[in-house]
Design a protein around this motif. Structure first.
Motif, PDB file in Angstrom:
ATOM      1  N   ASP A 154     -14.032  73.418-126.545  1.00 17.70           N
ATOM      2  CA  ASP A 154     -13.328  72.598-125.551  1.00 17.70           C
ATOM      3  C   ASP A 154     -12.218  73.413-124.903  1.00 17.70           C
ATOM      4  O   ASP A 154     -11.214  73.731-125.547  1.00 17.70           O
ATOM      5  N   LEU A 155     -12.382  73.749-123.621  1.00 16.85           N
ATOM      6  CA  LEU A 155     -11.372  74.539-122.924  1.00 16.85           C
ATOM      7  C   LEU A 155     -10.033  73.822-122.861  1.00 16.85           C
ATOM      8  O   LEU A 155      -8.976  74.442-123.048  1.00 16.85           O
ATOM      9  N   ALA A 156     -10.031  72.527-122.601  1.00 13.52           N
ATOM     10  CA  ALA A 156      -8.770  71.797-122.530  1.00 13.52           C
ATOM     11  C   ALA A 156      -8.015  71.888-123.849  1.00 13.52           C
ATOM     12  O   ALA A 156      -6.789  72.089-123.873  1.00 13.52           O
ATOM     13  N   ALA A 157      -8.744  71.753-124.957  1.00 10.87           N
ATOM     14  CA  ALA A 157      -8.101  71.851-126.268  1.00 10.87           C
ATOM     15  C   ALA A 157      -7.571  73.255-126.509  1.00 10.87           C
ATOM     16  O   ALA A 157      -6.461  73.433-127.038  1.00 10.87           O
ATOM     17  N   ALA A 206       0.298  80.123-116.959  1.00 14.52           N
ATOM     18  CA  ALA A 206      -1.154  80.154-116.749  1.00 14.52           C
ATOM     19  C   ALA A 206      -1.834  79.056-117.561  1.00 14.52           C
ATOM     20  O   ALA A 206      -2.748  78.374-117.069  1.00 14.52           O
ATOM     21  N   GLY A 207      -1.394  78.875-118.798  1.00 17.70           N
ATOM     22  CA  GLY A 207      -1.963  77.813-119.617  1.00 17.70           C
ATOM     23  C   GLY A 207      -1.749  76.448-119.015  1.00 17.70           C
ATOM     24  O   GLY A 207      -2.667  75.620-118.952  1.00 17.70           O
ATOM     25  N   ARG A 208      -0.539  76.208-118.541  1.00 14.53           N
ATOM     26  CA  ARG A 208      -0.235  74.906-117.930  1.00 14.53           C
ATOM     27  C   ARG A 208      -1.041  74.704-116.646  1.00 14.53           C
ATOM     28  O   ARG A 208      -1.607  73.639-116.407  1.00 14.53           O
ATOM     29  N   ARG A 209      -1.112  75.741-115.834  1.00 15.08           N
ATOM     30  CA  ARG A 209      -1.832  75.646-114.556  1.00 15.08           C
ATOM     31  C   ARG A 209      -3.303  75.318-114.775  1.00 15.08           C
ATOM     32  O   ARG A 209      -3.852  74.417-114.122  1.00 15.08           O
ATOM     33  N   TRP A 210      -3.962  76.021-115.712  1.00 13.80           N
ATOM     34  CA  TRP A 210      -5.388  75.799-115.927  1.00 13.80           C
ATOM     35  C   TRP A 210      -5.651  74.534-116.729  1.00 13.80           C
ATOM     36  O   TRP A 210      -6.703  73.894-116.568  1.00 13.80           O
ATOM     37  N   PHE A 211      -4.708  74.140-117.567  1.00 17.11           N
ATOM     38  CA  PHE A 211      -4.857  72.849-118.245  1.00 17.11           C
ATOM     39  C   PHE A 211      -4.852  71.728-117.224  1.00 17.11           C
ATOM     40  O   PHE A 211      -5.693  70.812-117.277  1.00 17.11           O
ATOM     41  N   GLU A 212      -3.927  71.789-116.280  1.00 21.28           N
ATOM     42  CA  GLU A 212      -3.867  70.753-115.245  1.00 21.28           C
ATOM     43  C   GLU A 212      -5.119  70.797-114.363  1.00 21.28           C
ATOM     44  O   GLU A 212      -5.608  69.744-113.915  1.00 21.28           O
ATOM     45  N   TYR A 213      -5.662  71.974-114.110  1.00 23.47           N
ATOM     46  CA  TYR A 213      -6.896  72.102-113.341  1.00 23.47           C
ATOM     47  C   TYR A 213      -8.047  71.399-114.061  1.00 23.47           C
ATOM     48  O   TYR A 213      -8.801  70.621-113.448  1.00 23.47           O
ATOM     49  N   VAL A 214      -8.206  71.677-115.353  1.00 21.61           N
ATOM     50  CA  VAL A 214      -9.285  71.060-116.120  1.00 21.61           C
ATOM     51  C   VAL A 214      -9.126  69.545-116.140  1.00 21.61           C
ATOM     52  O   VAL A 214     -10.102  68.792-115.973  1.00 21.61           O
ATOM     53  N   CYS A 215      -7.898  69.071-116.323  1.00 13.91           N
ATOM     54  CA  CYS A 215      -7.656  67.624-116.318  1.00 13.91           C
ATOM     55  C   CYS A 215      -8.036  67.017-114.973  1.00 13.91           C
ATOM     56  O   CYS A 215      -8.664  65.947-114.913  1.00 13.91           O
ATOM     57  N   ALA A 216      -7.676  67.688-113.878  1.00 15.87           N
ATOM     58  CA  ALA A 216      -8.009  67.175-112.542  1.00 15.87           C
ATOM     59  C   ALA A 216      -9.521  67.111-112.352  1.00 15.87           C
ATOM     60  O   ALA A 216     -10.054  66.152-111.781  1.00 15.87           O
ATOM     61  N   GLU A 217     -10.239  68.138-112.836  1.00 16.56           N
ATOM     62  CA  GLU A 217     -11.694  68.152-112.725  1.00 16.56           C
ATOM     63  C   GLU A 217     -12.331  66.988-113.490  1.00 16.56           C
ATOM     64  O   GLU A 217     -13.374  66.465-113.094  1.00 16.56           O
ATOM     65  N   LYS A 218     -11.695  66.583-114.588  1.00 16.63           N
ATOM     66  CA  LYS A 218     -12.243  65.514-115.421  1.00 16.63           C
ATOM     67  C   LYS A 218     -11.638  64.150-115.118  1.00 16.63           C
ATOM     68  O   LYS A 218     -11.999  63.153-115.764  1.00 16.63           O
TER      69      LYS A 218
END
Length: 262
Positions: A154-157, A206-218
């Motif tokens: 799980d990328l988000a995790a 970077a972690g925060r940016r991509w976490f928010e990206y994954v959340c937006a995608e889902k």
């Protein structure tokens, strides 16, 4: 060579100096376009490791010496070097495991993180040598890779735990280490830790940016999603005090972590 092959090459390289050399070489080749986009590829469950240091369960680690002794400062630098070596592998693992399904900028960011972590380990390794020691001379704990195994699906995790808990914790504790090292006249070690701290702000960002990206995608709300993932996958508690200044520079708001802190 594609980026996943490069990542697996680093992950399966046991010698720390060679792991650093390959990381820095592949990062430069990625930036120049000599390495192609990542593709789905099988990954090792654990990275290759040298015969030293002796890896122990956390509970069996000898207590770290306190105060301003030279031995205590060497033990601190050794522990940090071990963290950075694991961080190299964590960075390449996230690229190879998840990069093929993400925009190129995702790989750009995590290859840069891998390059930074390799530079950090190299810096700390040379610092140990200047102190009459070396990486591997002291035992180290074997719990650092567990977070990778727990979040491999799980990328988000993975983003929630590794950059946004573990690296963010580094932002909290490093300034006090720097002050203590300067207090005892170890400016070389303090300067190294300042570099690491400043780079880690960009890693948390970077972690925060991509976490928010994954959340937006889902279609997920980032803050409650992060809190749920941390409670599920992080084996520990979020400890105060937080370095809110450095966390804020990374765009990591207190609304994420304060409500679930210990």
């Amino acid at each position: 060579m594609n980026l996943s092959t490069a990542a697996v090459t680093v992950l399966t390289t046991a010698d720390p100096a060679e792991k650093v050399r390959l990381s820095r070489r592949f990062a430069e080749e990625w930036r120049t376009g000599a390495i192609s986009q990542p593709v789905a590829a099988p990954l090792p469950d654990r990275p290759a490791r040298p015969t030293e240091p002796q890896l122990l369960p956390v509970r069996d680690m000898p207590p770290r010496r306190k105060g301003g002794s030279a031995a205590g400062r060497t033990a601190l630098v050794h522990a940090l070097a071990h963290i950075e070596l694991n961080a190299i592998d964590l960075s390449w693992d996230i690229v190879a495991r998840f990069g093929s399904d993400m925009p190129k900028k995702f790989s750009d960011d995590w290859v840069q993180v891998a390059d930074d972590e390799a530079r950090h380990f190299d810096m700390l390794s040379h610092l140990l040598e200047s102190q009459g020691s070396r990486y591997g001379a002291l035992p180290a704990h074997d719990g650092l890779w567990q977070s990778s195994q727990d979040t491999a699906h799980d990328l988000a995790a993975r983003l929630a735990v590794v950059p946004l808990v573990l690296e963010a914790r580094g932002l909290d504790v490093t300034p006090a280490m720097i002050l203590n090292l300067r207090k005892f006249g170890d400016d070389a070690a303090a300067d190294a830790l300042q570099i690491i701290h400043d780079d880690e702000i960009t890693h948390v960002a970077a972690g925060r940016r991509w976490f928010e990206y994954v959340c937006a995608e889902k279609g997920l709300e980032p803050i409650p999603t992060w809190q749920t993932l941390v409670k599920t996958y992080f084996k520990g508690s979020l400890k105060r005090p937080f370095n809110e200044v450095s966390r804020s520079k990374a765009g990591f708001a207190a609304a994420f972590y304060e409500p679930i802190a210990d």
